[in-house]
Design a protein around this motif. Structure first.
Motif, PDB file in Angstrom:
ATOM      1  N   TYR A 129       0.818  -1.206   0.000  1.00  0.00           N
ATOM      2  CA  TYR A 129       0.000   0.000   0.000  1.00  0.00           C
ATOM      3  C   TYR A 129       0.856   1.262   0.000  1.00  0.00           C
ATOM      4  CZ  TYR A 129       0.104   1.916   4.817  1.00  0.00           C
ATOM      5  OH  TYR A 129       0.455   2.541   5.987  1.00  0.00           O
ATOM      6  N   ARG A 130       2.023   1.219   0.632  1.00  0.00           N
ATOM      7  CA  ARG A 130       2.898   2.393   0.627  1.00  0.00           C
ATOM      8  C   ARG A 130       3.393   2.694  -0.783  1.00  0.00           C
ATOM      9  NH1 ARG A 130       5.099  -0.296   5.166  1.00  0.00           N
ATOM     10  NH2 ARG A 130       4.447   0.604   7.144  1.00  0.00           N
ATOM     11  N   LEU A 131       3.713   1.657  -1.535  1.00  0.00           N
ATOM     12  CA  LEU A 131       4.204   1.835  -2.895  1.00  0.00           C
ATOM     13  C   LEU A 131       3.103   2.380  -3.795  1.00  0.00           C
ATOM     14  CD1 LEU A 131       6.157  -1.533  -3.123  1.00  0.00           C
ATOM     15  CD2 LEU A 131       7.111   0.734  -2.716  1.00  0.00           C
ATOM     16  N   ASP A 132       1.896   1.883  -3.622  1.00  0.00           N
ATOM     17  CA  ASP A 132       0.764   2.366  -4.405  1.00  0.00           C
ATOM     18  C   ASP A 132       0.476   3.826  -4.069  1.00  0.00           C
ATOM     19  OD1 ASP A 132      -1.514   1.705  -6.252  1.00  0.00           O
ATOM     20  OD2 ASP A 132      -2.669   2.308  -4.510  1.00  0.00           O
ATOM     21  N   LEU A 133       0.496   4.146  -2.793  1.00  0.00           N
ATOM     22  CA  LEU A 133       0.233   5.523  -2.367  1.00  0.00           C
ATOM     23  C   LEU A 133       1.277   6.490  -2.901  1.00  0.00           C
ATOM     24  CD1 LEU A 133      -0.947   5.505   1.368  1.00  0.00           C
ATOM     25  CD2 LEU A 133      -2.270   6.015  -0.678  1.00  0.00           C
ATOM     26  N   ALA A 134       2.521   6.034  -2.983  1.00  0.00           N
ATOM     27  CA  ALA A 134       3.596   6.912  -3.460  1.00  0.00           C
ATOM     28  C   ALA A 134       3.318   7.368  -4.884  1.00  0.00           C
ATOM     29  CB  ALA A 134       4.938   6.190  -3.384  1.00  0.00           C
ATOM     30  N   PHE A 135       2.836   6.451  -5.723  1.00  0.00           N
ATOM     31  CA  PHE A 135       2.517   6.849  -7.096  1.00  0.00           C
ATOM     32  C   PHE A 135       1.339   7.816  -7.122  1.00  0.00           C
ATOM     33  CE2 PHE A 135      -0.079   6.534 -10.875  1.00  0.00           C
ATOM     34  CZ  PHE A 135       0.849   6.877 -11.846  1.00  0.00           C
ATOM     35  N   HIS A 136       0.265   7.449  -6.428  1.00  0.00           N
ATOM     36  CA  HIS A 136      -0.924   8.296  -6.457  1.00  0.00           C
ATOM     37  C   HIS A 136      -0.647   9.669  -5.844  1.00  0.00           C
ATOM     38  CE1 HIS A 136      -4.040   5.574  -8.060  1.00  0.00           C
ATOM     39  NE2 HIS A 136      -3.240   4.631  -7.606  1.00  0.00           N
ATOM     40  N   GLN A 137       0.225   9.717  -4.832  1.00  0.00           N
ATOM     41  CA  GLN A 137       0.585  11.008  -4.256  1.00  0.00           C
ATOM     42  C   GLN A 137       1.361  11.851  -5.270  1.00  0.00           C
ATOM     43  OE1 GLN A 137      -0.248  12.439  -1.134  1.00  0.00           O
ATOM     44  NE2 GLN A 137       0.485  14.163  -2.366  1.00  0.00           N
ATOM     45  N   ALA A 138       2.262  11.231  -6.018  1.00  0.00           N
ATOM     46  CA  ALA A 138       3.007  11.959  -7.046  1.00  0.00           C
ATOM     47  C   ALA A 138       2.056  12.497  -8.109  1.00  0.00           C
ATOM     48  CB  ALA A 138       4.059  11.043  -7.673  1.00  0.00           C
ATOM     49  N   LEU A 139       1.035  11.713  -8.456  1.00  0.00           N
ATOM     50  CA  LEU A 139       0.059  12.181  -9.428  1.00  0.00           C
ATOM     51  C   LEU A 139      -0.748  13.349  -8.858  1.00  0.00           C
ATOM     52  CD1 LEU A 139      -2.085   9.994 -11.762  1.00  0.00           C
ATOM     53  CD2 LEU A 139      -3.160  11.861 -10.514  1.00  0.00           C
ATOM     54  N   GLU A 167      -6.134 -11.087   0.633  1.00  0.00           N
ATOM     55  CA  GLU A 167      -4.860 -11.363  -0.011  1.00  0.00           C
ATOM     56  C   GLU A 167      -4.944 -10.913  -1.468  1.00  0.00           C
ATOM     57  OE1 GLU A 167      -1.885 -15.122  -1.016  1.00  0.00           O
ATOM     58  OE2 GLU A 167      -3.518 -15.349   0.433  1.00  0.00           O
ATOM     59  N   VAL A 168      -4.107  -9.935  -1.825  1.00  0.00           N
ATOM     60  CA  VAL A 168      -4.125  -9.399  -3.179  1.00  0.00           C
ATOM     61  C   VAL A 168      -3.195 -10.231  -4.055  1.00  0.00           C
ATOM     62  CG1 VAL A 168      -3.673  -7.365  -4.613  1.00  0.00           C
ATOM     63  CG2 VAL A 168      -4.617  -7.094  -2.299  1.00  0.00           C
ATOM     64  N   ALA A 169      -3.712 -10.697  -5.189  1.00  0.00           N
ATOM     65  CA  ALA A 169      -2.940 -11.556  -6.080  1.00  0.00           C
ATOM     66  C   ALA A 169      -1.759 -10.804  -6.671  1.00  0.00           C
ATOM     67  CB  ALA A 169      -3.836 -12.086  -7.190  1.00  0.00           C
ATOM     68  N   PHE A 170      -0.661 -11.540  -6.868  1.00  0.00           N
ATOM     69  CA  PHE A 170       0.543 -10.956  -7.479  1.00  0.00           C
ATOM     70  C   PHE A 170       0.218 -10.377  -8.852  1.00  0.00           C
ATOM     71  CE2 PHE A 170       4.417 -11.347 -10.062  1.00  0.00           C
ATOM     72  CZ  PHE A 170       5.329 -10.652  -9.272  1.00  0.00           C
ATOM     73  N   SER A 171      -0.627 -11.077  -9.614  1.00  0.00           N
ATOM     74  CA  SER A 171      -0.981 -10.610 -10.955  1.00  0.00           C
ATOM     75  C   SER A 171      -1.734  -9.289 -10.897  1.00  0.00           C
ATOM     76  CB  SER A 171      -1.831 -11.656 -11.676  1.00  0.00           C
ATOM     77  OG  SER A 171      -3.018 -11.926 -10.952  1.00  0.00           O
ATOM     78  N   HIS A 172      -2.514  -9.090  -9.846  1.00  0.00           N
ATOM     79  CA  HIS A 172      -3.241  -7.830  -9.684  1.00  0.00           C
ATOM     80  C   HIS A 172      -2.274  -6.686  -9.405  1.00  0.00           C
ATOM     81  CE1 HIS A 172      -6.343  -4.982  -8.488  1.00  0.00           C
ATOM     82  NE2 HIS A 172      -5.631  -4.742  -7.403  1.00  0.00           N
ATOM     83  N   GLU A 173      -1.283  -6.945  -8.563  1.00  0.00           N
ATOM     84  CA  GLU A 173      -0.287  -5.908  -8.269  1.00  0.00           C
ATOM     85  C   GLU A 173       0.479  -5.537  -9.542  1.00  0.00           C
ATOM     86  OE1 GLU A 173      -0.215  -4.327  -5.631  1.00  0.00           O
ATOM     87  OE2 GLU A 173      -1.006  -5.594  -4.038  1.00  0.00           O
ATOM     88  N   GLN A 174       0.834  -6.537 -10.334  1.00  0.00           N
ATOM     89  CA  GLN A 174       1.526  -6.270 -11.595  1.00  0.00           C
ATOM     90  C   GLN A 174       0.674  -5.421 -12.530  1.00  0.00           C
ATOM     91  OE1 GLN A 174       2.596 -10.361 -12.823  1.00  0.00           O
ATOM     92  NE2 GLN A 174       4.722  -9.666 -12.829  1.00  0.00           N
ATOM     93  N   ALA A 175      -0.611  -5.772 -12.625  1.00  0.00           N
ATOM     94  CA  ALA A 175      -1.516  -5.033 -13.509  1.00  0.00           C
ATOM     95  C   ALA A 175      -1.662  -3.583 -13.059  1.00  0.00           C
ATOM     96  CB  ALA A 175      -2.882  -5.722 -13.549  1.00  0.00           C
ATOM     97  N   SER A 176      -1.678  -3.356 -11.753  1.00  0.00           N
ATOM     98  CA  SER A 176      -1.784  -1.993 -11.236  1.00  0.00           C
ATOM     99  C   SER A 176      -0.570  -1.159 -11.628  1.00  0.00           C
ATOM    100  CB  SER A 176      -1.928  -2.012  -9.711  1.00  0.00           C
ATOM    101  OG  SER A 176      -3.197  -2.496  -9.332  1.00  0.00           O
ATOM    102  N   ILE A 177       0.601  -1.768 -11.539  1.00  0.00           N
ATOM    103  CA  ILE A 177       1.814  -1.045 -11.919  1.00  0.00           C
ATOM    104  C   ILE A 177       1.814  -0.760 -13.419  1.00  0.00           C
ATOM    105  CG2 ILE A 177       4.338  -1.152 -11.997  1.00  0.00           C
ATOM    106  CD1 ILE A 177       4.199  -2.885  -9.458  1.00  0.00           C
ATOM    107  N   ASP A 178       1.323  -1.715 -14.211  1.00  0.00           N
ATOM    108  CA  ASP A 178       1.207  -1.478 -15.653  1.00  0.00           C
ATOM    109  C   ASP A 178       0.281  -0.288 -15.927  1.00  0.00           C
ATOM    110  OD1 ASP A 178       2.861  -3.647 -16.119  1.00  0.00           O
ATOM    111  OD2 ASP A 178       1.212  -5.031 -16.572  1.00  0.00           O
ATOM    112  N   ASP A 179      -0.823  -0.209 -15.183  1.00  0.00           N
ATOM    113  CA  ASP A 179      -1.738   0.927 -15.324  1.00  0.00           C
ATOM    114  C   ASP A 179      -1.025   2.239 -15.005  1.00  0.00           C
ATOM    115  OD1 ASP A 179      -3.793  -0.813 -15.956  1.00  0.00           O
ATOM    116  OD2 ASP A 179      -4.715  -0.742 -13.974  1.00  0.00           O
ATOM    117  N   HIS A 180      -0.224   2.219 -13.961  1.00  0.00           N
ATOM    118  CA  HIS A 180       0.502   3.423 -13.571  1.00  0.00           C
ATOM    119  C   HIS A 180       1.439   3.883 -14.696  1.00  0.00           C
ATOM    120  CE1 HIS A 180      -0.065   2.504  -8.992  1.00  0.00           C
ATOM    121  NE2 HIS A 180      -1.192   2.805  -9.602  1.00  0.00           N
ATOM    122  N   GLU A 181       2.082   2.927 -15.337  1.00  0.00           N
ATOM    123  CA  GLU A 181       2.977   3.285 -16.447  1.00  0.00           C
ATOM    124  C   GLU A 181       2.189   3.891 -17.614  1.00  0.00           C
ATOM    125  OE1 GLU A 181       5.236  -0.260 -17.277  1.00  0.00           O
ATOM    126  OE2 GLU A 181       6.882   0.432 -15.999  1.00  0.00           O
TER     127      GLU A 181
END
Length: 212
Positions: A129-139, A167-181
């Motif tokens: 969650y900290r990593l996800d928040l860091a991106f959204h905060q930058a945005l 429990e969040v699936a690894f594939s979901h975390e990957q997809a979220s990062i792809d969305d961020h890119e």
């Protein structure tokens, strides 16, 4: 086990920060009551500052206060989750479009750095969650709309609270990062409509993951 409180803010502020962390990480789980005696002993403080912190977090929607029964971490119904994401989508799609208009090169560097750290975090086990928040905060910083940013922060916290209980699936975390890119690409191109569309799709998937 005691917890060291940060020393650079007031006792009240320290207590709010630590209690928020206990809730958002799921250490105090959804549906669980806050054990005031246990938490105050763990933090090495009296129950007065703790009760102030509880009231503060209740105002943010992270705790629910019930007369004569204390505070508990809320459990949202599917209908409440959908309503929460309706609000989050409205706010963050607007922020994504604004970021495309207002971003600087420094903003892009911050967003790209957040994505790099998130990809690294997938392999090191850093709390997601900290990593996800860091991106959204930058945005949010790029959008330069403090009022939207504050409301987004409050909504995001409640989403993190939900994610702490599943429990969040690894594939979901990957997809979220792809969305961020993808978002960075649209924001770099100053394509506001495209950025809002990507954000909407991203949040729809996060909502569906939580509901599933």
């Amino acid at each position: 086990m005691s917890v060291d409180l940060p020393v650079h803010v007031s006792l009240a502020g320290q207590t709010v920060s630590v209690l928020r962390e206990l809730v958002l990480t799921g250490e105090i789980a959804a549906g669980e009551r806050v054990n005031e005696v246990g938490v105050s002993q763990r933090l090495g403080i009296s129950r007065g500052p703790l009760r102030e912190a509880i009231r503060h977090l209740a105002s943010e929607g992270l705790l629910v206060l019930t007369p004569n029964r204390g505070a508990r971490v809320p459990q949202l119904t599917p209908e409440e989750v959908r309503a929460l994401f309706e609000l989050r989508t409205a706010l963050e799609c607007a922020a994504a479009a604004l970021a495309a208009q207002r971003r600087t090169e420094e903003d892009l560097v911050k967003m790209r750095g957040a994505v790099i750290r998130a990809r690294t975090g997938l392999t090191t086990g850093e709390f997601p969650y900290r990593l996800d928040l860091a991106f959204h905060q930058a945005l949010m910083d790029a959008a330069r709309s403090p009022l939207i940013a504050e409301q987004v922060r409050l909504v995001q916290q409640r989403v993190i609270l939900l994610r702490a209980s599943i429990e969040v699936a690894f594939s979901h975390e990957q997809a979220s990062i792809d969305d961020h890119e993808e978002l960075i690409t649209a924001i770099d191109a100053r394509a506001g409509d495209r950025a809002a569309e990507i954000m909407s799709r991203h949040l729809d998937r996060v909502r569906d993951q939580l509901l599933t």
